[in-house]
Motif scaffolding. Structure first.
Motif, short mmCIF file in Angstrom:
data_model
loop_
_atom_site.label_atom_id
_atom_site.label_comp_id
_atom_site.label_asym_id
_atom_site.label_seq_id
_atom_site.Cartn_x
_atom_site.Cartn_y
_atom_site.Cartn_z
N UNK A 314 26.39 6.19 28.09
CA UNK A 314 27.52 5.49 27.49
C UNK A 314 27.25 5.11 26.04
N UNK A 315 25.97 4.87 25.72
CA UNK A 315 25.64 4.38 24.38
C UNK A 315 25.79 5.44 23.29
N UNK A 316 25.21 6.63 23.54
CA UNK A 316 25.21 7.64 22.49
C UNK A 316 25.76 8.99 22.92
N UNK A 317 26.18 9.12 24.15
CA UNK A 317 26.76 10.38 24.60
C UNK A 317 25.76 11.46 24.93
N UNK A 318 24.47 11.13 24.97
CA UNK A 318 23.46 12.13 25.28
C UNK A 318 23.49 12.46 26.77
#
Length: 325
Positions: A314-318
């Motif tokens: 959720x934080x960076x889409x990784x």
């Protein structure tokens, strides 16, 4: 005094009803054993059958695993294997409607490929069916991981449970008079330490029965790669399975007489119980007698669907590897 007598009578009848129900009914888990890779999942189902093989409605069921360090299971019976190899027991505890008894069943899950032990006890035969009152000779050996034998200085035998039968110091087992299921255990002393191993024993008539049939895809053309298994639902537990052949035929032999629930499963297709249901409790049991083969136990499997997607942080889409859906 009359009130106390009435209370005592009600309590006695309740306990008698509970004991009677436990003796007459049997809870079965499907599948009874399965091998998974670390991180894989498996749905388990449970059904309760009476002495005639008819399903009994379950009022409530609880699932748990032992040890819980190797996997988790949800309230609806979905098991998720952990990251470590080992063996797990999936345990179901069910209550039936109009019964006070709690019925318990267990399934075995093998996760990964554990490292072989340095020394292991091997019992021959590994399993046996012994008719009531008859005998079977067992022998115990100790082997290294590479298969080399280890000298044995002393062997002590036990039978679990005790009503299964008796066994001599020489490993000669004499079956009890009642149908039962258990194991003989060998405690073996060697110059390198003491070890133990077990062999499965069923006290029952010889396994001379069979179930056969054909499994096909619902389109009638797609070849299937899978297995058919049969689980005895009344009396002593017994199970057999067979691979589905190239033309869809199968034969499950070496079954003891009795009432069986039969299930077919194949890669990419929805599993099915005989006769034409996906619900364990709605399965039609198959009766087989001694030296008898039940034929025409056929299946037509539907192709399963699939869901795909991508899981990201959720934080960076990784992308997240190893997540369970």
């Amino acid at each position: 005094m009359r009130i106390y007598r009435s209370v005592f009578l009600l309590l006695f009848l309740s306990l008698f009803s509970s004991a009677f129900a436990q003796r007459e009914a049997r809870l079965i888990i499907s599948p009874p054993d399965v091998s998974l890779e670390p991180g894989q999942g498996q749905r388990f189902e449970a059904a309760l059958f009476d002495a005639n093989g008819q399903p009994i409605r379950i009022a409530g069921i609880q699932w748990r695993v032992e040890p819980d360090s190797l996997g988790k299971i949800t309230e609806d019976g979905f098991f998720m294997a952990g990251r470590l190899p080992g063996e797990v027991r999936v345990i179901a505890e069910a209550k039936a409607e109009r019964h006070n008894a709690v019925f318990v069943a267990r399934a075995l899950v093998r996760i990964g490929r554990p490292e072989p032990p340095r020394l292991r006890v091997v019992i021959r035969p590994e399993s046996a069916v012994v008719p009531p009152g008859e005998q079977q000779k067992f022998a115990a050996f100790v082997l290294r991981a590479n298969g080399d034998p280890v000298p044995v200085t002393r062997t002590r035998w036990e039978v679990h449970p005790r009503n299964l039968g008796e066994i001599t110091d020489e490993g000669v087992f004499t079956a009890g008079r009642e149908f039962a299921h258990g194991e003989v255990v060998a405690f073996v002393a060697t110059p390198e330490g003491a070890f133990h191993g077990a062999a499965r024993v069923t006290v029952a008539v010889r396994p001379t029965s069979a179930i056969s049939g054909n499994v096909k895809a619902d389109d009638g053309t797609t070849p299937l790669y899978g297995v058919v298994w049969a689980e005895r639902v009344v009396g002593s537990p017994w199970r057999g399975q067979a691979q589905i052949g190239e033309n869809g035929d199968y034969l499950i032999d070496n079954l003891i007489p009795g009432l069986y629930v039969v299930r077919a499963q194949a890669r990419g297709f929805l599993a099915e119980f005989y006769n034409d249901t996906d619900q364990y409790s709605e399965a039609t049991p198959v009766q087989i007698a001694a030296q008898d083969t039940a034929i025409g136990i056929d299946f037509s499997l539907m192709r399963g669907g699939s869901i795909s997607g991508k899981i990201t942080a959720d934080a960076d889409g990784s992308p997240l590897a190893g997540a369970h859906v």
